[in-house]
Every structure is written in structure tokens, then in C-alpha cells.
Design a protein around this motif. Structure first.
Motif, PDB file in Angstrom:
ATOM      1  N   ILE A 504       0.826  -1.215   0.000  1.00  0.00           N
ATOM      2  CA  ILE A 504       0.000   0.000   0.000  1.00  0.00           C
ATOM      3  C   ILE A 504       0.858   1.262   0.000  1.00  0.00           C
ATOM      4  CG2 ILE A 504      -1.633   1.370   1.389  1.00  0.00           C
ATOM      5  CD1 ILE A 504      -2.827  -1.302   2.332  1.00  0.00           C
ATOM      6  N   LYS A 508       1.798   3.529  -3.171  1.00  0.00           N
ATOM      7  CA  LYS A 508       0.918   4.669  -2.915  1.00  0.00           C
ATOM      8  C   LYS A 508      -0.508   4.393  -3.361  1.00  0.00           C
ATOM      9  CE  LYS A 508       4.677   8.037  -3.271  1.00  0.00           C
ATOM     10  NZ  LYS A 508       5.196   9.227  -3.960  1.00  0.00           N
ATOM     11  N   TYR A 510      -2.993   4.242  -1.555  1.00  0.00           N
ATOM     12  CA  TYR A 510      -3.939   5.091  -0.820  1.00  0.00           C
ATOM     13  C   TYR A 510      -4.268   6.373  -1.543  1.00  0.00           C
ATOM     14  CZ  TYR A 510       0.590   7.060   0.542  1.00  0.00           C
ATOM     15  OH  TYR A 510       1.856   7.568   0.538  1.00  0.00           O
ATOM     16  N   ASN A 516     -10.309   1.038  -2.034  1.00  0.00           N
ATOM     17  CA  ASN A 516     -10.953   0.467  -0.866  1.00  0.00           C
ATOM     18  C   ASN A 516     -10.515  -0.976  -0.672  1.00  0.00           C
ATOM     19  OD1 ASN A 516     -12.341  -0.984  -2.800  1.00  0.00           O
ATOM     20  ND2 ASN A 516     -14.121   0.399  -2.727  1.00  0.00           N
ATOM     21  N   SER A 544     -10.223   1.829   6.876  1.00  0.00           N
ATOM     22  CA  SER A 544     -10.500   3.206   6.432  1.00  0.00           C
ATOM     23  C   SER A 544      -9.604   4.207   7.166  1.00  0.00           C
ATOM     24  CB  SER A 544     -11.973   3.548   6.665  1.00  0.00           C
ATOM     25  OG  SER A 544     -12.796   2.715   5.913  1.00  0.00           O
ATOM     26  N   LEU A 547      -6.049   4.053   5.875  1.00  0.00           N
ATOM     27  CA  LEU A 547      -5.841   4.806   4.636  1.00  0.00           C
ATOM     28  C   LEU A 547      -5.732   6.311   4.937  1.00  0.00           C
ATOM     29  CD1 LEU A 547      -8.251   3.037   2.109  1.00  0.00           C
ATOM     30  CD2 LEU A 547      -5.775   2.781   2.331  1.00  0.00           C
ATOM     31  N   ARG A 548      -6.593   6.806   5.848  1.00  0.00           N
ATOM     32  CA  ARG A 548      -6.545   8.237   6.206  1.00  0.00           C
ATOM     33  C   ARG A 548      -5.188   8.600   6.828  1.00  0.00           C
ATOM     34  NH1 ARG A 548     -12.096   7.374   7.643  1.00  0.00           N
ATOM     35  NH2 ARG A 548     -11.594   7.083   9.860  1.00  0.00           N
ATOM     36  N   CYS A 550      -2.363   7.068   6.252  1.00  0.00           N
ATOM     37  CA  CYS A 550      -1.358   7.060   5.182  1.00  0.00           C
ATOM     38  C   CYS A 550      -1.399   8.366   4.398  1.00  0.00           C
ATOM     39  CB  CYS A 550      -1.620   5.874   4.239  1.00  0.00           C
ATOM     40  SG  CYS A 550      -1.230   4.274   4.973  1.00  0.00           S
ATOM     41  N   ARG A 551      -2.616   8.825   4.082  1.00  0.00           N
ATOM     42  CA  ARG A 551      -2.737  10.086   3.349  1.00  0.00           C
ATOM     43  C   ARG A 551      -2.205  11.274   4.194  1.00  0.00           C
ATOM     44  NH1 ARG A 551      -8.576   8.027   2.091  1.00  0.00           N
ATOM     45  NH2 ARG A 551      -8.207   6.837   0.169  1.00  0.00           N
TER      46      ARG A 551
END
Length: 604
Positions: A504, A508, A510, A516, A544, A547-548, A550-551
Motif C-alpha cells: 500500500i 501509494k 492510498y 478500498n 478506512s 488509509l486516512r 497514510c494520506r
């Protein structure tokens, strides 16, 4: 960029406050250069006869500084004017003090001021107003049983009777008044007695009652230098009183046949006669009686030159000098000089009459001028009060502003220090994650190599085939707030999660729009029943949130690399809305991303 410190703002603000002080206070009147120690009533009396201008300056400065209440300043200034011969001006101040609410409620002060008005009216030969004040003083003194004030009223009543021709009753009242004063403990007892004895002695001498003169002089001599301790000190007063007393005693002894004693008194008088005394006229009858014309010339000619030099020739002292010199020159046979002096005397007397006619108008004009000056002074004081109020208001506002700014700066400094500390924490976290990602990649590579080696030695893991159909159909719940079934995970699961996480982050994923769980399962084979448990166990959050995070890490990396970027550009690049970016950053780190960027800029 250098951080602005608190003191860098406080110093200019304080400078502004000080400048404001000079701006509003700069118009204050300049202070008279007199030490504070002499700005009092005692020093006004002290310099009355030796330095009258200094007494005036002290009075002016006391008025300006308001060293005591207005009624008291009027009281003192009345005394100053009376003792320097300005009777009308003195009356104005005495009346001003008498009309004050403080004095109206104090009968003792009221009597003191009535006494002083009596003296002023006596000097102005205003018998009507003088008797009005005497009657008021007598009534108050009897009401309060004040013997000292009753004696003053009695003495002045006797003096008025004497001037009106009722000499016997006048002498009786004056003698009673002096005797009554002698029995009191009045604070100005001896000051009053010296005046009363001198007045009686002069009246008795003019009437040729020399036995009475000698008796009064004996009483006067006993108290010539006495003081109750409360009387104001006046430089040279005792010496001046003694000199007058010796002059009158010399004349009286001579006229009663005591020539030797008179000569001795005159010798003592000459020892004290070191200056051009105003009251030397008192000894002139003795010098004329004994034909000591050289002494008459010795005393009067220098005094005449002195008054001419001072341009002070229109007064009764000059009239006495001209009269004595005119008679002296006549007696020695110098009729030419005698006629000159008598002619000058005649002109001077006419001038004195004219001056007397003008004096009331002049004094009233001076009073009017003084009233105008007082009104101007009040106006100036009002302006000063307004400036003071404006200055104080400005100073208070500035002080409040400075305090407010200090609080703001203090709070900002605290926030800045917290932000700096949090930025350091975030930076350390990002460094750790970067290092962890590198080590994770290395671990995956080593595990792959080991797995290839084990695959050549053993059968594939049969764990998956042993799971029941029920276990394979467990629900996939990775979102927050959804309960995830407890599944026992092994080390192999840990390896699996590391692979998933590495894929992931390294690819990248994410950042893909709409990425998803389904997308991930397509990219990487993950047992569906283990998906949620893997992230809850090894990431500590649902997929979820993972992922947030990671961003967010990616966004922080962008901010560090491109601090000049806008927050909107950073959020867009990290596949987040600006609002969501700000909210999540604030919730996670306790500061907003804009402050993080500012701290980043300050640190460089």
C-alpha cells in the motif's frame, strides 16, 4: 526567520507611553526654584522685613502648588499684604477666607479674621467698618468666653475713642485691653502686647504724660523678645522693637529731667542703629531738645539719599526727613537750605494728598487685576486638569493595551513552544516511519528468500484447508465502531500484514481515487475472513482509518518538502478535502497544519 521576542514589543510601547506623558504633561507651568522646606507660613513671616520679594515668591508658589486649603492661603496672603502696607489687598483676602464654609463653621477662625480686618480698617482710617468688625468680634468673644479676643476688641475700641476725641475713655479701654491680654495664654500674646504697648506709649508721649510713658515702656521692655513659641519668627524683629523702645525712652527721660539716663539710652540706641532705620523719627525730639544737629544730619541725610536712590520719595517717611532737616538747617542758621527743604516738604505733602485720593482707586484697580489673574489661574487649572485626565486616560489605555498585548504574546509564545514541540514529535514520527518502511521492505525481502528455501524442503502450509466453512464466512468489519470477531493470528499473519502495508505504501495505493478493501484484495491475495482482524491487530485501527493515516503522513511529507504550498494544494495532492485535512490534522496532533508550516518556516 528570527522569532520576535516579547521585549522587542514592550520597549517601543513603553517609549510611546513615556512620550505621551511628556506630550500631555509638558505644558505644566515651570516651578519656582524654591526648596520645599521653605514653602510654609513660617518662612513668609520670617522674610517679611528682610526680604519681602522672597515672601511674595513663597506665597505665589504656595498658591500654585496648593500647599494648603484656599481659605488658609487667603489668610496667609492677607497677613503678607497687611504687614507690607497693602491694606485693601489684605482686606480682600481676609474677606475671602471669612466667607469660606470652613471658617463660617469655626468661630475661633472667624474671630482671628475679624481681628485682622480691624487692623486693615484702622490703617485705612475707615472707622465705620472698623467699629462694625469690633462689635462682631466682641459679641463672638463674649459668647465663647475668649478673653484674648475680647481684649483685642476692647483695645481697638479704646483706640477708636481716642481718635474721636474721647481720650480718657480711650486710654481706659486700651489699658484694660492690654492688661487682659497679659493675663491670657493666647498664641500671639506677645506680638499683640508689643503693638499695644507701643501704641499706648506713642499716645501718652504726644499728650506729654511721661509717667505713663515710662510705665508702659517698662512693660514693653519686659516682653520685647518674648514669644509663646507659636508666634511666627520674623528676622530682626526683636532688635527693631528694642531700638524703637530705646528711642522713646530717650525722649521721655530727657523731657522728665533724667539727662544722664537719656544720654545712656541714646548711646544704646546708636549701637543698634547700624542701618537706615525707618523709625529713627522716634528719637528726633530728643536730638532737637538737646540741639544735637550733627546727629540729626547724620541720621537723616543718608536716609534721604537712600530713598532718592530707591526712587521712593513720595511717602510719610520722606516727609518726616524733610521736616527734620528743614528745622535743623533753620536752627543752625542755614536759612537757604531750610527754605529748600520746607519747599520740598510742601510739594511732597501735596503729592501725598493727591496720592491718598488716588490710592483707593489704584488699590481697587489692583484688586480687579488680581481677580482677573485669579480667574485666569482657575481657567489654567481647569485646562491642566483636563490635560491630566486625558494623559491619565491615555496612560491607562496604553497600560491596558500593553497588558493585553503581553498576555496575547505570552499565550502565543506558549502555543508556539507547544507547536514547536509537536512539530518535533511529528518530524520524529515521520523519520521513524520512514526508517520502519525501509526495514520492513528489507524484512520482506529476507522472508521471501527464506520462504523459497523452505518451499524446497516442506509441504505447503495446510492451515487454510483446515478452517471450517463457518470460519471462512466470518464478516469483514474494519470500520470504527464495528465489533471485529476475535481471531487467533499467527506470525505468518504478521508477515502477511507487513506485505500488505508495504504494498500500500510503496505503490501509494492510498492515493488512488476510490481505493478500498475490494481494490486491495484484487491487488493482493488476503483471506477475506482475516482482513479486518489484520488491520485492527497490527495497525491498531480499521482499514478506512489506516488509509486516512497514510494520506496524512503523505501530506506531512509534502508540507516538509514544499512548505510554500497552500494547504488546499497539499490536501488535494493527498486525496483529501481541505476541511477534512484540517479536522483530522487538528484531532491527531492538537494543532492545525497552518501552524505546522509556520513553525517549519520559523525553524529555518
Amino acid at each position: 526567520m528570527k522569532q520576535m521576542k516579547l521585549k522587542d514589543l514592550i520597549i517601543p510601547l513603553l517609549a510611546t507611553l513615556i512620550f505621551s506623558g511628556f506630550t500631555f504633561a509638558g505644558n505644566e507651568p515651570a516651578s519656582v526654584s524654591l526648596p520645599d522646606s521653605i514653602l510654609n507660613e513660617d518662612h513668609i513671616y520670617k522674610y517679611l522685613y528682610t526680604d519681602r520679594s522672597k515672601s511674595d515668591r513663597i506665597m505665589t508658589e504656595m498658591r500654585r502648588r496648593k500647599t494648603c486649603p484656599a481659605w488658609e492661603l487667603d489668610y496667609i496672603e492677607g497677613d503678607l499684604n497687611y504687614n507690607t502696607g497693602r491694606n485693601r489687598e489684605a482686606l480682600k483676602h481676609y474677606k475671602g477666607a471669612l466667607e469660606s464654609s470652613h471658617v463660617k463653621g469655626n468661630d475661633t477662625l472667624c474671630m482671628e479674621l475679624l481681628h485682622r480686618q480691624i487692623s486693615c480698617y484702622d490703617g485705612l482710617h475707615d472707622e465705620v467698618n472698623k467699629m462694625s468688625c469690633i462689635n462682631r468680634l466682641m459679641a463672638l468673644a463674649k459668647k465663647l468666653k475668649d478673653k484674648s479676643m475680647e481684649s483685642i476688641a476692647l483695645f481697638n475700641m479704646g483706640k477708636s475713642l481716642f481718635h474721636q476725641g474721647d481720650k480718657e475713655r480711650g486710654y481706659e479701654y486700651m489699658e484694660q485691653g492690654a492688661a487682659m491680654m497679659d493675663d491670657t495664654d493666647y498664641r500671639l500674646k506677645y506680638d499683640n502686647l508689643r503693638y499695644e504697648y507701643k501704641t499706648l506709649a506713642l499716645f501718652y508721649q504726644r499728650d506729654g504724660r511721661y509717667d505713663n510713658v515710662l510705665r508702659i515702656l517698662d512693660g514693653w521692655e519686659d516682653i520685647v523678645s518674648e514669644s509663646t513659641g507659636d508666634e511666627p519668627a520674623i528676622d530682626g524683629l526683636a532688635e527693631s522693637e528694642l531700638k524703637d523702645l530705646l528711642a522713646m525712652r530717650t525722649v521721655t527721660l530727657s523731657r522728665t529731667g533724667y539727662e544722664t539716663e537719656a544720654a545712656e539710652c541714646y548711646r544704646k540706641f546708636r549701637e543698634l542703629d547700624k542701618e537706615l532705620g525707618r523709625n529713627n523719627y522716634l528719637v528726633m525730639p530728643y536730638l532737637f531738645d538737646t540741639k544735637q544737629y550733627d546727629e540729626i544730619f547724620r541720621i537723616n541725610l543718608p536716609r534721604e539719599r537712600f530713598l532718592i536712590g530707591q526712587k521712593d520719595t513720595v511717602n510719610y517717611y520722606m516727609a518726616s526727613i524733610l521736616k527734620f532737616l528743614g528745622y535743623a538747617y533753620r536752627d543752625v542758621g542755614n536759612h537757604k537750605n531750610s527754605s529748600v527743604y520746607f519747599e520740598r516738604l510742601s510739594v511732597l505733602r501735596d503729592s501725598l494728598k493727591a496720592r491718598e485720593q488716588q490710592s483707593a482707586a489704584l488699590e481697587l484697580a489692583e484688586i480687579y487685576k488680581t481677580n482677573e489673574q485669579a480667574a485666569q489661574l482657575k481657567e489654567d487649572e481647569s485646562a491642566i486638569r483636563i490635560r491630566t485626565i486625558v494623559f491619565l486616560s491615555t496612560a491607562i489605555l496604553l497600560a491596558v493595551a500593553i497588558g493585553f498585548i503581553i498576555c496575547i504574546l505570552h499565550d502565543k509564545q506558549i502555543i508556539l513552544r507547544k507547536n514547536e514541540a509537536m512539530k518535533g514529535t511529528i518530524d520524529e514520527l515521520m523519520t521513524y516511519k520512514s526508517e520502519f518502511f525501509i526495514r520492513q521492505a528489507e524484512n520482506i525481502r529476507l522472508r521471501d528468500e527464506l520462504q523459497q528455501f523452505y518451499n524446497t524442503q516442506e509441504e505447503p502450509d495446510s492451515e487454510m484447508s483446515e478452517l471450517s466453512e463457518k470460519e471462512q464466512n466470518l464478516p469483514d468489519e474494519e470500520d470504527e465502531g464495528t465489533e471485529v470477531p476475535v481471531i487467533k493470528l499467527t506470525e505468518k499473519d504478521r508477515v502477511l500484514y507487513d506485505r500488505i502495508s508495504h504494498e500500500i505504501i510503496s505503490r501509494k495505493l492510498y492515493l488512488r481515487p476510490g481505493f478500498n478493501k475490494s481494490e486491495l484484495i484484487k491487488e493482493i491475495h488476503i483471506p477475506d475472513y482475516k482482513f479486518a482482524a489484520l488491520f485492527k491487530t497490527f495497525a491498531g485501527c480499521g482499514f478506512s482509518q489506516y488509509l486516512r493515516d497514510c494520506r496524512m503522513d503523505y501530506a506531512i511529507g509534502l508540507m516538509r518538502k514544499h512548505p510554500q504550498w497552500s494547504m488546499e494544494a497539499v490536501a488535494k495532492e493527498a486525496q483529501m478535502s481541505k476541511t477534512s485535512f484540517y479536522r483530522q490534522f487538528q484531532e491527531k496532533y492538537g494543532m492545525n497544519p497552518s501552524n505546522y508550516i509556520k513553525t517549519e518556516l520559523f525553524s529555518h
